[in-house]
Design a protein around this motif. Structure first.
Motif, PDB file in Angstrom:
ATOM      1  N   TYR A   1     -93.918  18.026  11.987  1.00 27.65           N
ATOM      2  CA  TYR A   1     -92.685  18.840  11.177  1.00 27.65           C
ATOM      3  C   TYR A   1     -91.643  19.709  12.734  1.00 27.65           C
ATOM      4  CZ  TYR A   1     -94.164  18.309   6.680  1.00 27.65           C
ATOM      5  OH  TYR A   1     -94.548  17.920   4.869  1.00 27.65           O
ATOM      6  N   ALA A   2     -90.571  20.285  12.219  1.00 27.57           N
ATOM      7  CA  ALA A   2     -89.965  21.300  13.653  1.00 27.57           C
ATOM      8  C   ALA A   2     -90.374  22.399  12.818  1.00 27.57           C
ATOM      9  CB  ALA A   2     -88.678  20.618  13.132  1.00 27.57           C
ATOM     10  N   ALA A   3     -90.267  22.728  13.907  1.00 26.68           N
ATOM     11  CA  ALA A   3     -90.542  24.263  14.053  1.00 26.68           C
ATOM     12  C   ALA A   3     -89.601  24.579  12.516  1.00 26.68           C
ATOM     13  CB  ALA A   3     -89.864  24.761  15.017  1.00 26.68           C
ATOM     14  N   SER A   4     -90.064  25.962  11.840  1.00 27.57           N
ATOM     15  CA  SER A   4     -89.369  26.482  10.874  1.00 27.57           C
ATOM     16  C   SER A   4     -89.227  27.854  10.268  1.00 27.57           C
ATOM     17  CB  SER A   4     -89.975  25.485   9.215  1.00 27.57           C
ATOM     18  OG  SER A   4     -91.101  25.187   9.629  1.00 27.57           O
ATOM     19  N   LYS A   5     -88.324  28.847   9.510  1.00 26.83           N
ATOM     20  CA  LYS A   5     -89.135  29.753   9.502  1.00 26.83           C
ATOM     21  C   LYS A   5     -89.118  29.812   7.926  1.00 26.83           C
ATOM     22  CE  LYS A   5     -87.117  32.979  11.645  1.00 26.83           C
ATOM     23  NZ  LYS A   5     -85.741  34.496  11.826  1.00 26.83           N
ATOM     24  N   TRP A   6     -90.255  31.136   8.172  1.00 30.29           N
ATOM     25  CA  TRP A   6     -90.967  31.872   5.977  1.00 30.29           C
ATOM     26  C   TRP A   6     -91.356  32.332   5.917  1.00 30.29           C
ATOM     27  CZ3 TRP A   6     -93.088  26.677   3.263  1.00 30.29           C
ATOM     28  CH2 TRP A   6     -93.046  25.216   4.531  1.00 30.29           C
ATOM     29  N   VAL A   7     -90.907  33.552   5.070  1.00 34.03           N
ATOM     30  CA  VAL A   7     -91.546  34.029   4.313  1.00 34.03           C
ATOM     31  C   VAL A   7     -92.479  34.523   3.848  1.00 34.03           C
ATOM     32  CG1 VAL A   7     -90.130  33.651   2.443  1.00 34.03           C
ATOM     33  CG2 VAL A   7     -90.693  36.614   3.061  1.00 34.03           C
ATOM     34  N   SER A   8     -93.823  34.959   4.181  1.00 34.61           N
ATOM     35  CA  SER A   8     -95.304  35.298   3.365  1.00 34.61           C
ATOM     36  C   SER A   8     -95.267  35.929   3.178  1.00 34.61           C
ATOM     37  CB  SER A   8     -95.912  34.545   4.611  1.00 34.61           C
ATOM     38  OG  SER A   8     -95.374  33.437   5.539  1.00 34.61           O
TER      39      SER A   8
ATOM     40  N   THR B   1     -97.762  19.051  13.270  1.00 26.80           N
ATOM     41  CA  THR B   1     -98.388  17.640  12.403  1.00 26.80           C
ATOM     42  C   THR B   1     -99.550  17.778  11.907  1.00 26.80           C
ATOM     43  OG1 THR B   1     -97.640  16.628  14.415  1.00 26.80           O
ATOM     44  CG2 THR B   1     -99.449  15.318  12.687  1.00 26.80           C
ATOM     45  N   PHE B   2     -98.971  17.495   9.914  1.00 19.72           N
ATOM     46  CA  PHE B   2    -100.170  17.939   9.666  1.00 19.72           C
ATOM     47  C   PHE B   2    -100.121  16.708   8.915  1.00 19.72           C
ATOM     48  CE2 PHE B   2     -97.918  21.815   8.992  1.00 19.72           C
ATOM     49  CZ  PHE B   2     -99.175  22.985   8.959  1.00 19.72           C
ATOM     50  N   PHE B   3    -101.510  16.027   8.996  1.00 17.27           N
ATOM     51  CA  PHE B   3    -102.133  15.275   7.791  1.00 17.27           C
ATOM     52  C   PHE B   3    -101.554  15.273   6.201  1.00 17.27           C
ATOM     53  CE2 PHE B   3    -104.337  15.257  12.056  1.00 17.27           C
ATOM     54  CZ  PHE B   3    -104.290  13.692  12.042  1.00 17.27           C
ATOM     55  N   VAL B   4    -101.720  14.829   5.029  1.00 23.09           N
ATOM     56  CA  VAL B   4    -101.127  15.317   4.095  1.00 23.09           C
ATOM     57  C   VAL B   4    -101.423  14.130   2.925  1.00 23.09           C
ATOM     58  CG1 VAL B   4     -99.189  15.928   2.428  1.00 23.09           C
ATOM     59  CG2 VAL B   4     -98.703  16.027   5.055  1.00 23.09           C
ATOM     60  N   ARG B   5    -102.030  14.654   1.802  1.00 20.13           N
ATOM     61  CA  ARG B   5    -102.142  13.846   1.080  1.00 20.13           C
ATOM     62  C   ARG B   5    -101.926  14.367  -0.536  1.00 20.13           C
ATOM     63  NH1 ARG B   5    -106.652  10.860  -1.807  1.00 20.13           N
ATOM     64  NH2 ARG B   5    -107.239  10.571  -3.609  1.00 20.13           N
ATOM     65  N   GLN B   6    -101.006  13.414  -1.149  1.00 17.65           N
ATOM     66  CA  GLN B   6     -99.680  13.831  -2.504  1.00 17.65           C
ATOM     67  C   GLN B   6    -100.544  13.074  -3.795  1.00 17.65           C
ATOM     68  OE1 GLN B   6     -96.046  11.706  -2.805  1.00 17.65           O
ATOM     69  NE2 GLN B   6     -95.661  13.134  -1.682  1.00 17.65           N
ATOM     70  N   PHE B   7    -100.661  14.207  -4.546  1.00 17.02           N
ATOM     71  CA  PHE B   7    -100.676  13.632  -5.471  1.00 17.02           C
ATOM     72  C   PHE B   7     -99.897  14.198  -7.221  1.00 17.02           C
ATOM     73  CE2 PHE B   7    -102.713  17.996  -4.929  1.00 17.02           C
ATOM     74  CZ  PHE B   7    -102.591  18.659  -6.224  1.00 17.02           C
ATOM     75  N   GLY B   8     -99.891  13.664  -7.861  1.00 20.77           N
ATOM     76  CA  GLY B   8     -98.686  14.262  -9.061  1.00 20.77           C
ATOM     77  C   GLY B   8     -99.899  15.357 -10.390  1.00 20.77           C
ATOM     78  N   GLY B   9     -99.302  15.582 -11.470  1.00 13.38           N
ATOM     79  CA  GLY B   9     -99.792  16.233 -12.269  1.00 13.38           C
ATOM     80  C   GLY B   9     -99.666  18.102 -11.748  1.00 13.38           C
TER      81      GLY B   9
ATOM     82  N   LYS C   1     -85.998  21.728   2.281  1.00  7.91           N
ATOM     83  CA  LYS C   1     -87.222  20.778   2.140  1.00  7.91           C
ATOM     84  C   LYS C   1     -87.368  21.327   3.902  1.00  7.91           C
ATOM     85  CE  LYS C   1     -88.217  17.916  -1.716  1.00  7.91           C
ATOM     86  NZ  LYS C   1     -86.649  18.180  -2.304  1.00  7.91           N
ATOM     87  N   PRO C   2     -88.391  21.851   4.908  1.00 11.39           N
ATOM     88  CA  PRO C   2     -88.432  21.603   5.586  1.00 11.39           C
ATOM     89  C   PRO C   2     -88.506  20.189   6.511  1.00 11.39           C
ATOM     90  CG  PRO C   2     -90.602  22.705   5.127  1.00 11.39           C
ATOM     91  CD  PRO C   2     -89.711  21.818   3.196  1.00 11.39           C
ATOM     92  N   GLU C   3     -88.127  19.881   8.044  1.00  8.35           N
ATOM     93  CA  GLU C   3     -87.582  18.917   8.222  1.00  8.35           C
ATOM     94  C   GLU C   3     -88.683  18.155   8.721  1.00  8.35           C
ATOM     95  OE1 GLU C   3     -85.052  16.659  12.698  1.00  8.35           O
ATOM     96  OE2 GLU C   3     -84.498  18.570  11.052  1.00  8.35           O
ATOM     97  N   TYR C   4     -89.205  16.707   8.117  1.00  6.94           N
ATOM     98  CA  TYR C   4     -90.323  16.173   9.162  1.00  6.94           C
ATOM     99  C   TYR C   4     -90.084  14.872   9.012  1.00  6.94           C
ATOM    100  CZ  TYR C   4     -91.799  14.564   4.735  1.00  6.94           C
ATOM    101  OH  TYR C   4     -92.146  14.268   3.680  1.00  6.94           O
ATOM    102  N   GLU C   5     -90.629  13.893  10.139  1.00  6.92           N
ATOM    103  CA  GLU C   5     -90.986  12.703  10.225  1.00  6.92           C
ATOM    104  C   GLU C   5     -92.472  11.831  10.156  1.00  6.92           C
ATOM    105  OE1 GLU C   5     -90.554  10.635  14.094  1.00  6.92           O
ATOM    106  OE2 GLU C   5     -90.737  12.399  15.098  1.00  6.92           O
TER     107      GLU C   5
END
Length: 199
Positions: A39-46, A132-140, A22-26
């Motif tokens: 989040y640290a800098a990261s590479k993605w394929v899109s 930097t991201f603001f993150v909301r987590q949920f399940g299901g 997973k991407p590295e973050y604190e």
């Protein structure tokens, strides 16, 4: 759910719900209803598509990206599945307008310095800066309605408290379609850095 079942048939042996890079973050701060992550800098394929529904766009985009990591790239090289599958959603201007969806797979660090070029012209490589991201987590299990519901809830939590880009948001899914319990989903809003907020 139809898309999830179809995708699951293809990726059962590759995309499990644990052990994926997973991407590295604190975590910068935790709040009621969301957390702030850097989040640290990261590479993605899109790949990018337009449509009325996320699920419809995801169906086509997922398999293009999955083919890429299975070796349909310039080096015919297999790349490990990672998490999350992230999708940038740029809503249309009105209720009957198409939205733009950019789905991305995180490129693992072992492939980030010499990443195979896509051979499918619909795919492209991206380097995401440290952000930097603001993150909301949920399940299901998810649906267009649930993604939107949680994005709205996160936006309401942030309004008046944080500076963030309101015109778009990200969805992030972490689990195999086979995982029935303890699923992890997230919505992300990108933080406006101070200099950007002043513009």
């Amino acid at each position: 759910m139809n898309f999830l079942k179809t995708a699951g048939t293809v990726v059962k042996s590759t995309f499990t719900s644990s052990g994926l890079e997973k991407p590295e973050y604190e975590v910068v701060a935790k709040h009621d209803g969301y957390e702030e992550r850097h989040y640290a800098a990261s590479k993605w394929v899109s790949t990018k598509s337009k449509g009325m529904k996320l699920e419809d766009a995801s169906r086509k985009s997922f398999f293009k990206l999955f083919d890429y990591i299975q070796g349909k790239n310039a080096k015919e090289q297999k790349i490990d599945m990672t998490a999350p599958v992230a999708t940038l959603i740029e809503p249309g201007a009105g209720p009957n307008c198409e939205s733009t969806f950019t789905m991305s797979f995180f490129v693992p660090p072992s492939n980030s310095t010499d990443t195979p070029e896509p051979t499918n012209p619909d795919l492209f490589l991206q380097t995401w800066p440290a952000q930097t991201f603001f993150v909301r987590q949920f399940g299901g299990f998810t649906s267009d309605e649930k993604w939107l519901e949680h994005a709205k809830s996160l936006g309401e939590c942030l309004t008046g408290k944080e500076k963030f880009h309101e015109q778009f948001y990200y969805t992030a899914g972490y689990d195999s379609p086979f995982k029935l319990f303890g699923r992890t989903n997230e919505v992300w809003f990108l933080k406006k850095e101070e200099e950007q907020a002043k513009e």
